[in-house]
Write a protein that holds these residues in place. Structure first.
Motif, PDB file in Angstrom:
ATOM      1  N   MET A  64      -7.711  30.980  -2.073  1.00 45.09           N
ATOM      2  CA  MET A  64      -9.185  30.329  -2.447  1.00 45.09           C
ATOM      3  C   MET A  64      -9.879  30.129  -1.203  1.00 45.09           C
ATOM      4  O   MET A  64     -11.632  30.723  -1.656  1.00 45.09           O
ATOM      5  CB  MET A  64      -9.523  29.428  -3.896  1.00 45.09           C
ATOM      6  N   GLU A  65      -9.523  28.677  -0.174  1.00 48.80           N
ATOM      7  CA  GLU A  65     -11.270  28.803   1.041  1.00 48.80           C
ATOM      8  C   GLU A  65     -11.070  29.904   1.382  1.00 48.80           C
ATOM      9  O   GLU A  65     -12.295  30.691   1.560  1.00 48.80           O
ATOM     10  CB  GLU A  65     -10.473  27.522   1.251  1.00 48.80           C
ATOM     11  N   ASP A  66     -10.353  30.466   1.913  1.00 47.52           N
ATOM     12  CA  ASP A  66     -10.201  31.677   2.573  1.00 47.52           C
ATOM     13  C   ASP A  66     -11.913  32.914   2.150  1.00 47.52           C
ATOM     14  O   ASP A  66     -12.515  33.373   2.664  1.00 47.52           O
ATOM     15  CB  ASP A  66      -9.559  32.778   3.314  1.00 47.52           C
ATOM     16  N   TYR A  67     -11.340  33.279   0.901  1.00 47.45           N
ATOM     17  CA  TYR A  67     -12.137  34.271  -0.035  1.00 47.45           C
ATOM     18  C   TYR A  67     -13.247  33.464   0.286  1.00 47.45           C
ATOM     19  O   TYR A  67     -14.200  34.334   0.168  1.00 47.45           O
ATOM     20  CB  TYR A  67     -11.297  34.413  -1.094  1.00 47.45           C
ATOM     21  N   LYS A  68     -13.713  32.466  -0.587  1.00 49.81           N
ATOM     22  CA  LYS A  68     -14.827  31.950  -0.726  1.00 49.81           C
ATOM     23  C   LYS A  68     -15.612  31.119   0.492  1.00 49.81           C
ATOM     24  O   LYS A  68     -16.813  32.280   0.840  1.00 49.81           O
ATOM     25  CB  LYS A  68     -14.551  30.008  -0.727  1.00 49.81           C
ATOM     26  N   LYS A  69     -15.170  31.584   2.146  1.00 50.12           N
ATOM     27  CA  LYS A  69     -15.644  31.520   3.571  1.00 50.12           C
ATOM     28  C   LYS A  69     -16.752  32.987   3.496  1.00 50.12           C
ATOM     29  O   LYS A  69     -17.516  33.375   4.054  1.00 50.12           O
ATOM     30  CB  LYS A  69     -14.705  31.382   3.905  1.00 50.12           C
ATOM     31  N   GLU A  70     -15.280  34.165   3.133  1.00 53.57           N
ATOM     32  CA  GLU A  70     -15.867  35.454   2.987  1.00 53.57           C
ATOM     33  C   GLU A  70     -16.915  36.046   2.445  1.00 53.57           C
ATOM     34  O   GLU A  70     -17.505  36.514   2.738  1.00 53.57           O
ATOM     35  CB  GLU A  70     -14.158  36.801   3.460  1.00 53.57           C
ATOM     36  N   THR A  71     -16.962  36.012   1.250  1.00 54.30           N
ATOM     37  CA  THR A  71     -17.886  36.068  -0.087  1.00 54.30           C
ATOM     38  C   THR A  71     -18.896  35.809  -0.505  1.00 54.30           C
ATOM     39  O   THR A  71     -19.831  35.838  -1.283  1.00 54.30           O
ATOM     40  CB  THR A  71     -16.827  37.123  -1.459  1.00 54.30           C
ATOM     41  N   GLY A  72     -18.436  33.964  -0.353  1.00 56.54           N
ATOM     42  CA  GLY A  72     -19.939  33.157  -0.248  1.00 56.54           C
ATOM     43  C   GLY A  72     -18.974  32.848  -2.482  1.00 56.54           C
ATOM     44  O   GLY A  72     -20.321  32.162  -2.873  1.00 56.54           O
ATOM     45  N   LYS A  73     -18.253  33.202  -2.929  1.00 56.58           N
ATOM     46  CA  LYS A  73     -17.887  33.381  -4.204  1.00 56.58           C
ATOM     47  C   LYS A  73     -16.317  32.553  -4.309  1.00 56.58           C
ATOM     48  O   LYS A  73     -15.560  32.280  -3.962  1.00 56.58           O
ATOM     49  CB  LYS A  73     -17.798  34.680  -4.612  1.00 56.58           C
ATOM     50  N   GLY A  74     -16.176  32.093  -5.297  1.00 50.84           N
ATOM     51  CA  GLY A  74     -14.816  30.992  -6.385  1.00 50.84           C
ATOM     52  C   GLY A  74     -14.046  31.819  -6.754  1.00 50.84           C
ATOM     53  O   GLY A  74     -13.779  33.067  -6.549  1.00 50.84           O
ATOM     54  N   SER A  75     -13.230  30.687  -7.640  1.00 49.16           N
ATOM     55  CA  SER A  75     -12.112  31.629  -8.351  1.00 49.16           C
ATOM     56  C   SER A  75     -11.669  31.468  -9.215  1.00 49.16           C
ATOM     57  O   SER A  75     -12.453  30.395  -9.421  1.00 49.16           O
ATOM     58  CB  SER A  75     -11.065  31.207  -7.049  1.00 49.16           C
ATOM     59  N   VAL A  76     -11.495  32.639  -9.502  1.00 53.43           N
ATOM     60  CA  VAL A  76     -11.354  32.112 -11.498  1.00 53.43           C
ATOM     61  C   VAL A  76      -9.301  31.673 -11.924  1.00 53.43           C
ATOM     62  O   VAL A  76      -8.727  33.073 -10.832  1.00 53.43           O
ATOM     63  CB  VAL A  76     -11.917  32.611 -12.636  1.00 53.43           C
ATOM     64  N   GLY A  77      -8.924  31.058 -12.801  1.00 54.04           N
ATOM     65  CA  GLY A  77      -7.643  31.321 -12.666  1.00 54.04           C
ATOM     66  C   GLY A  77      -7.493  31.653 -13.823  1.00 54.04           C
ATOM     67  O   GLY A  77      -8.217  31.761 -14.833  1.00 54.04           O
TER      68      GLY A  77
END
Length: 372
Positions: A22-35
């Protein structure tokens, strides 16, 4: 380390550490996660919004706080999810998508204590009517609207159709993987097989597809393995904790196919073609069969499992029965009788994420191995 080992190691690392993913995705895209709670939520809508869908399946832990909100006969997936969200584990999620195909999920959806907003929707159970498709498409429209408001994005039909195609490609590649892996039960042992599939829950699907495609190609370049153990098909909700898979591996069992809600049921069928993306997603639910959570008057699960045993040349079926899961328990006597009539051997083991001792499971598996 070979390329096969490298890919398996990478996917295993992701499946074991979703927070880092999740943290890597946010760093890469600037967007978070949805459970995404179990079972069969339309992840494609989240993907089309540009956010990362993250599967929520609880985990192996002791339960204390959750006892105040759920009865002791709720399944351990929901108990552990409740425990973890009371501990704030899921508070980094932008929202949580909540299907409610069983009574415990309905209960949990109304008792969510985390800070993330919850979006609840209902799958119709009288699924074979055209009215069911229209109802579910409308449910998905409401899900899309709520996600757009929470995430401050617009989700176009074009983006959603594109996400469906990305997911369909992943489903096709995963079906190919499970077929190929059946020929290499030493390289793709039960634990590695599970980790490769589980990584889907924590990766952007096109990236997961690319890695598994590469793994498939590398495996196909090898000669088919000679396997001296016993080949089995798994059925149930899930085959966790990993200690259960360890026991299967230690006793010489190779998993050559599965019918698990956490694994192959998710990519058994593609979303059908069409122009209206929400109707396409609804149609998938109508065409999906062989699951205790999707009403099936014809009870096709038994014949489907028997076909799976025949196609994979398996020696037996291992029933991974989630403790206190009523839908799965209702299905069991029906397909067990069908197995007996067809001469297919099966083993019943109880799955409980709260368990810390696996001696009973070990004894049952060892005895079953000797019987085979």
């Amino acid at each position: 380390m070979s390329r096969i080992e490298t890919i398996i190691s990478e996917l295993s690392s992701i499946s074991n550490n979703p927070r880092k993913a999740m943290e890597d995705y946010k760093k890469e895209t600037g967007k978070g996660s949805v459970g995404v709670m179990p079972y069969y939520a339309p992840e494609e809508i989240i993907h089309a919004a540009g956010f990362l869908p993250v599967g929520i399946w609880g985990g192996q832990k002791s339960i204390s706080k959750a006892r105040a909100y759920l009865p002791p006969f709720a399944c351990s997936i929901m108990q552990s999810v409740m425990e973890m969200q009371l501990e704030g584990v899921y508070d980094d999620l932008e929202a949580v998508l909540f299907p409610v195909p069983c009574d415990t999920l309905k209960c949990l959806s109304q008792k969510w204590k985390g800070t993330s907003p919850v979006i609840v929707f209902t799958h119709p159970q009288n699924r074979k009517l055209e009215a069911a498709n229209k109802f579910l498409a409308e449910e998905y429209r409401l899900v899309r609207e709520k996600l757009e408001k929470i995430l401050s994005v617009q989700i176009s039909d074009e983006a959603l159709n594109n996400s469906i195609e990305i997911y369909n490609e992943n489903r096709q590649v995963m079906r190919e993987f499970t077929d190929i892996a059946a020929n290499y039960p030493n390289i793709i042992d039960p634990i590695k097989r599970h980790a490769i599939i589980k990584a889907r829950f924590f990766m952007e699907k096109s990236k997961h597809t690319a890695l598994v495609k590469e793994l498939n190609s590398a495996l196909k370049s090898l000669p088919v393995e000679a396997f001296t153990g016993k080949k089995v098909v798994l059925t149930g909700i899930m085959a966790e904790p990993n200690e259960v898979l360890d026991i299967l591996k230690d006793n010489g069992f190779g998993v050559v196919a599965d019918d698990l809600a956490q694994e192959s049921r998710l990519f058994r069928n593609d979303v059908p073609s069409g122009t209206d993306p929400l109707y396409r997603l609804a149609k998938w639910w109508q065409e999906f069969d062989g699951c205790s959570l999707a009403t099936d008057a014809k009870k096709s699960r038994g014949p489907m499992l028997m076909d799976m045993v025949k196609a994979s040349k398996a020696d037996a079926v291992v029933v991974c029965m989630m403790k206190f899961c009523d839908p799965e328990e209702f299905d069991y006597p029906i397909y067990y009788r069908q197995f007996e009539e067809a001469g297919i051997k099966s083993l019943f083991i109880e799955i409980d994420l709260e368990t810390t001792s696996f001696e009973q499971t070990k004894t049952r598996v060892q005895s079953f191995s000797e019987m085979l």
